[in-house]
Scaffold this active site. Structure first.
Site, short mmCIF file in Angstrom:
data_model
loop_
_atom_site.label_atom_id
_atom_site.label_comp_id
_atom_site.label_asym_id
_atom_site.label_seq_id
_atom_site.Cartn_x
_atom_site.Cartn_y
_atom_site.Cartn_z
N HIS A 294 4.28 20.76 23.98
CA HIS A 294 4.38 19.83 22.63
C HIS A 294 5.34 20.02 22.01
O HIS A 294 5.54 21.37 21.75
CB HIS A 294 3.13 20.59 21.78
CG HIS A 294 3.23 19.20 20.86
ND1 HIS A 294 3.00 18.86 20.48
CD2 HIS A 294 2.73 20.68 19.30
CE1 HIS A 294 2.64 17.69 19.95
NE2 HIS A 294 2.66 18.81 18.00
N GLU B 195 -1.00 17.08 27.68
CA GLU B 195 -0.40 16.58 25.47
C GLU B 195 -1.75 16.34 25.16
O GLU B 195 -2.59 15.76 25.66
CB GLU B 195 0.40 16.55 25.02
CG GLU B 195 1.83 17.23 25.02
CD GLU B 195 2.99 16.75 24.28
OE1 GLU B 195 2.13 17.30 22.34
OE2 GLU B 195 3.94 15.98 24.66
N SER C 41 5.54 15.69 16.19
CA SER C 41 4.47 16.22 15.98
C SER C 41 3.88 15.35 14.43
O SER C 41 3.80 14.23 14.04
CB SER C 41 4.08 17.18 16.02
OG SER C 41 2.81 17.43 16.05
#
Length: 299
Positions: free
Chosen positions: A270, A240, A146
């Protein structure tokens, strides 16, 4: 696809996505993530964690069962959390699993977080920790997820720009690479994404980039120059909102001559590898990553 995946996706949509959309403070997000990590994310039995500092940055060394901190390569891994929350503690279980599968120790920096420490504090800490280990005989493999995946990619761009010793490779789960949030998947997958609510992105920018530096490659590595970079491995889910952050940077890197393996998985949340204690697809991804990591020594 496993039954666990279906149950997990439903639970994340009902609870996690709503909480992320409604949380009123970054302090609450931090406390919540730390609590959930202790509750749900468990390292393999026999894993070891050691606190340390590298160039003044707190780090955790994480080793899977039977893995020693020898002269071989290390994994330098940057945790996710929107540059606002998360820590080595929230990700140590997943990295212990990666360590055990790959046979390599991992180092997780506790880089400074926004809003207390906005951009470029995280990048400065990432570069400081990398410089502390860059000359190891076995080399360094960068990683992250991320925002931490974006940070690892931004670090790679800085390493190339400044002519530093190159890492052996880089891997990232669902990296955040474009802080202008211009990818088509931001809108296309707004409903399909079971975890991330796109409505909070403006707050991320306010906290991490108060001067609005979204075009700086250190903030948006999608804009960085990666010519001469080592091999890269990326993965993201097709539902996503950050899908295109991965696909676009993979295309850009290939255009610059980088060897990139980009794995697009179907209907996974995610950063799904973090659910490795109980999600079969997480373990499958981590095993594939470990094979790629071990292949770097053959190149």
């Amino acid at each position: 696809m496993s039954l666990v995946r279906q149950i997990l996706n439903r639970g994340l949509r009902l609870f996690e996505k709503r909480q992320l959309a409604r949380a009123r403070s970054h302090e609450k997000l931090r406390r919540s993530f730390e609590f959930k990590a202790r509750l749900f994310f468990h390292a393999p039995r026999g894993s070891r964690v050691q606190a340390d500092h590298l160039n003044g940055v707190p780090v955790e060394w994480v080793s899977g069962p039977g893995v020693a901190r020898g002269a071989g390569p290390i994994l330098l891994y940057f945790h996710g959390g929107g540059y606002v929350f998360g820590s080595p503690r929230t990700h140590r279980a997943m990295l212990a699993r990666v360590s055990g599968l790959s046979g390599l120790p991992a180092c997780l920096p506790q880089y400074r977080l926004a809003p207390e420490h906005p951009f470029p504090a995280a990048v400065e800490d990432a570069l400081s920790t990398y410089r502390a280990v860059a000359e190891r005989p076995g080399g360094v493999i960068l990683g992250g997820d991320s925002a931490g995946g974006g940070l690892a990619l931004a670090l790679l761009g800085e390493i190339l720009r400044q002519g530093e010793t190159l890492p052996k490779g880089l891997f990232a789960f669902s990296p955040l690479t474009d802080l202008s949030f211009s990818g088509a998947s931001i809108e296309e997958n707004a409903q399909a994404d079971v975890m991330l609510p796109p409505g909070r992105f403006d707050e991320v920018i306010e906290m991490y980039l108060p001067q609005g530096e979204v075009q700086d490659p250190r903030a948006s590595p999608l804009l960085a120059d990666f010519a001469g970079a080592p091999p890269v491995w990326l993965t993201v889910g097709d539902t996503e909102i950050l899908r295109d952050d991965t696909l676009r940077i993979a295309e850009r890197m290939r255009d610059q001559g980088v060897a990139v393996e980009a794995v697009l998985e179907h209907d996974l949340p995610h950063v799904w590898p973090i659910f490795q204690p109980f999600l079969p697809e997480a373990m499958a991804t981590l095993r594939g990553l470990a094979r790629w990591i071990n292949s770097l020594s053959e190149r």
